[in-house]
Each structure stands twice: as C-alpha cells, then as structure tokens.
Design an enzyme around this catalytic site. Sequence first.
Site, PDB file in Angstrom:
ATOM      1  N   HIS A  73       0.883  -1.172   0.000  1.00 17.26           N
ATOM      2  CA  HIS A  73       0.000   0.000   0.000  1.00 17.26           C
ATOM      3  C   HIS A  73       0.925   1.228   0.000  1.00 17.26           C
ATOM      4  O   HIS A  73       2.032   1.176   0.543  1.00 17.26           O
ATOM      5  CB  HIS A  73      -0.821  -0.063   1.295  1.00 17.26           C
ATOM      6  CG  HIS A  73      -1.871   0.985   1.442  1.00 17.26           C
ATOM      7  ND1 HIS A  73      -1.586   2.282   1.790  1.00 17.26           N
ATOM      8  CD2 HIS A  73      -3.224   0.928   1.299  1.00 17.26           C
ATOM      9  CE1 HIS A  73      -2.716   2.966   1.869  1.00 17.26           C
ATOM     10  NE2 HIS A  73      -3.722   2.173   1.572  1.00 17.26           N
ATOM     11  N   ASP A 126       3.379  -3.816   8.362  1.00 20.97           N
ATOM     12  CA  ASP A 126       2.127  -3.126   8.087  1.00 20.97           C
ATOM     13  C   ASP A 126       1.034  -4.162   8.315  1.00 20.97           C
ATOM     14  O   ASP A 126       0.835  -5.058   7.491  1.00 20.97           O
ATOM     15  CB  ASP A 126       2.131  -2.616   6.639  1.00 20.97           C
ATOM     16  CG  ASP A 126       0.776  -2.027   6.241  1.00 20.97           C
ATOM     17  OD1 ASP A 126      -0.203  -2.236   6.978  1.00 20.97           O
ATOM     18  OD2 ASP A 126       0.709  -1.380   5.179  1.00 20.97           O
ATOM     19  N   LYS A 157     -10.300  -0.132  10.869  1.00 17.56           N
ATOM     20  CA  LYS A 157     -10.508  -1.387  10.116  1.00 17.56           C
ATOM     21  C   LYS A 157     -10.852  -2.538  11.049  1.00 17.56           C
ATOM     22  O   LYS A 157     -11.066  -3.660  10.614  1.00 17.56           O
ATOM     23  CB  LYS A 157      -9.243  -1.732   9.319  1.00 17.56           C
ATOM     24  CG  LYS A 157      -8.959  -0.738   8.190  1.00 17.56           C
ATOM     25  CD  LYS A 157      -7.803  -1.198   7.352  1.00 17.56           C
ATOM     26  CE  LYS A 157      -7.159  -0.095   6.551  1.00 17.56           C
ATOM     27  NZ  LYS A 157      -7.878   0.264   5.330  1.00 17.56           N
TER      28      LYS A 157
HETATM   29  N1  PMP Z   1      -1.642  -0.536   4.686  1.00 15.32           N
HETATM   30  C1  PMP Z   1      -2.620  -1.322   4.209  1.00 15.32           C
HETATM   31  C2  PMP Z   1      -2.282  -2.732   3.799  1.00 15.32           C
HETATM   32  C3  PMP Z   1      -3.913  -0.836   4.117  1.00 15.32           C
HETATM   33  O1  PMP Z   1      -4.887  -1.628   3.640  1.00 15.32           O
HETATM   34  C4  PMP Z   1      -4.187   0.487   4.530  1.00 15.32           C
HETATM   35  C5  PMP Z   1      -5.582   1.070   4.411  1.00 15.32           C
HETATM   36  N2  PMP Z   1      -6.208   0.795   3.201  1.00 15.32           N
HETATM   37  C6  PMP Z   1      -3.140   1.260   5.025  1.00 15.32           C
HETATM   38  C7  PMP Z   1      -1.877   0.713   5.092  1.00 15.32           C
HETATM   39  C8  PMP Z   1      -3.346   2.666   5.478  1.00 15.32           C
HETATM   40  O2  PMP Z   1      -4.205   2.717   6.576  1.00 15.32           O
HETATM   41  P1  PMP Z   1      -4.761   4.085   7.106  1.00 15.32           P
HETATM   42  O3  PMP Z   1      -5.349   4.800   5.924  1.00 15.32           O
HETATM   43  O4  PMP Z   1      -5.794   3.701   8.113  1.00 15.32           O
HETATM   44  O5  PMP Z   1      -3.620   4.845   7.693  1.00 15.32           O
END
Ligand code: PMP
Length: 409
Positions: A119, A199, A225
């Site tokens: 991500h 992560d 989440k």
């Molecule tokens: N890493 C992964 C694998 C994610 O799925 C996400 C959210 N889609 C994030 C990082 C970022 O999370 P946040 O936007 O809550 O900071």
Amino acid sequence: MVFNLKKDFPIFTSGELKDKVYLDSAATSQKPKIVIESLIDFYQNYNSNVHRGIYDIAEKASSKYEEARDKVAKFINAESLSEVIFTSGTTEGINFVVDAWARRKLSPGDEIIITQAEHHANLLPWQRLAKELNLTLKYIKLDLDDFTLKWDGLITSKTKIVSVSVCSNVLGPIWKNGINEIKALIEDAHKVGAKIVLDAAQSVPNAVIDVQMLGADFVAFSGHKMLGPTGVGVLYIKKDLHDQLEPYQVGGSMVYSAVFDKSIWKESPYKYEAGTTPIAEVIALGTAVDYLNKIDFKELAKFESYLCGKLIDGLEQIPEVEIFGNRDLIRDYGHLVSFVVKNIHAHDIAAHLNTNDICIRVGHHCAQPLHVLLGAEATARASFYLYNEEQDVDRLLKFLPEAIKYFKR
Ligand code: PMP
C-alpha cells in the site's frame, strides 16, 4: 455458515446499509453499537483531556484511556504497556518509524527492503526517505504466476530496515507459508541487525498478531478497520528500542521537564504521544477490542475464507472475469477477492452494482505500482468481515453478470 452479527451494527439495522450489501471492510469496517455508544458516552458524560487534570472526570478519562492501552496490549500480546503507542492510523505509524528511526539511523548506501505489493502507506515514506538520504530501496518480488512473494537472497549486510505488509489490501494473502514466513523473514532480518516493520492494517482485524511470537520491532495498524473509530491507530514499538528511539513529534504532555535550553522526555509510551491525542477514539478502540475478544478468530478466518471461496467459485463461472491473488491461499485464510472484468472498466462495474445496493471498492486501492505489475489500471475488490453473510456473496454473483451484460450491449 453465518456469524449473524448484523444486529449489533446500527448501520445495518436502521442506517443506510439496512437493505444493502457492504463488501468494503478492507477500506473501513462498520462499527458496532457499543463502539458508537462509547464515543457518545465520552463526549456526553466525561469529556476532558487526559494525563493533565486532577478533577474527577479528567481522572476518569485518563484511566479509561490507559485501560484501552491495556486492552490493545493484551490483544496483540505485547510484553509491556509501554510498547503500545496510539497514533492516527497505519499511515502515521509508518511515517513515525521512517522519521523517528530510519531518518536518524540510516546513512547513504544503506538498504531498505519492502515488497512490490505494498500500500502507498508503506511505500511512499520509504521512497521519499531513500531519495533524501541516498539509500537503496529494494523490492521483494511478486511472483505473477502464484501471487506470492519471494525474498531469498535479498537481505544483505547493508540491509537496515525490512518493512512489509502481512496481508495485501489488493491480493489478500501474499506469503505462501503465512505468518510462519513472516516470522522467518523477521529472523533473517535480525541476523544482519536490520529492524523489521510490519504493516498489519489488513491482518490485525482478521487474524490478530502475536507480537512476542513474531519478534517484530515495529507493527502498525488502524483502529477503523477493526470496528474502532477513524482517527486512531496503534504503533507497537518493541521495548528494547525505546532508549534509542526519539519521539516522532515533541510538544505538550510528553516531557518530565522543560527549561529554556533543554527538555527531558518522559518514558514510553508518553514520550511518543505529544499533544492532545484522539481520546474518545482511543477509548472507543478499547471497546472495539472488547467486542473482538468475543470473536473466535479461527472461526472468523474459516468464515471469511469460506465467503471468499464461494465468491471465487462464482467468479470462475464468468468467462470475462480475471481474479488476482493466490486462490488457494485466499480459500484458506483470505478476507478479500480482487478481480477485473475484461474490456469493462472496474468503475463501471461498481457503479452498476451500486444501483443494485452492493458496495464494492474499485480503483488502485492506493497500490498503484502493484497495479502496474498486474497490468490493470483498476481492480474491483470485495472484502468481508464478521458481519457479512452468504447472501451478500449471492447478491454480488447475481448482479455482476447483469452489470457485464449491460456494458457489453
Ligand atoms: N496498509 C494497508 C495494507 C492498508 O490496507 C491500509 C488502508 N487501506 C493502510 C496501510 C493505510 O491505513 P490508514 O489509511 O488507516 O492509515
């Protein structure tokens, strides 16, 4: 097979998802009533700042806040409460490590290893740091035949950081041997003295993480989440690193003493939580953990992967559909399925499904380089969580062919 939990979530019983199918929990989960009530309770009954006032409600807020830390620490099996730092989410957690640790400790020529499936939250901060400090950013390659990652031989004596997703938000499971492979990766990184960042945004909500078993140095995840509110997340920082790790931000509430020419930080976790933190959200995250503690995570994994398997079975019957991700692993312990429909843009598919009350996510899911590798500008993603039901999959499989027919006219 059903968990039958929709009744606990007001958005499904009386809110705008009452008669709709929500298949986007990988983006954000819905909130049970007790979490919403926890937020209201704070603001309605004992709203105050924490670790400052000595009047009753300030003491109550502080103790509820610390109770939440205790709940999170137990949930991930942290050794000490000092290892649980509240952040605004996974993104802030990773930026914290990049700025407070890597920026201070790494020198030109040092190597950082991430994967091709990250991500942007676990890519952009490292990419920028590597450019600024002349570091080498190396990628664990994604095998496009089986959608898993192979890291043999990549770690060298120059490797200082290995930062990887435990589970991809696009492909789902990406490590052939699951958590054991993450553990092996951590051991290999440690052999050369590198630090490891996980992560865990997509894994903690569905499979938890035992930080002591894994031995990771840093683990970042997001409250929203895992049934908690937005605006709060967690960065686990292994105790051994606290003496060497400077705060990411400095300011109010994190010092023992400050005089005009120097200041002395408090101990962790307080030295890492400068300013007013998201108090209501932290307390409500504690309530979300209470809810999750009643869930059998083995059963949850079985349930979510069953829904994934059912969806894959259906998608395999549609000739225009191409599925991304390792189907065997997804059938084993996945919680999401990504796909494209040939010659129809994923946005058109999602828009059509929306007219049939089905919410799926489309786009590059903040993983653009991965999408370049996959040869797809955008994918459609259906993700599941504990409140989903088999009928949700049935509805998607009923209306997807209709959407395809509509756009093929
Ligand atoms: N890493 C992964 C694998 C994610 O799925 C996400 C959210 N889609 C994030 C990082 C970022 O999370 P946040 O936007 O809550 O900071």
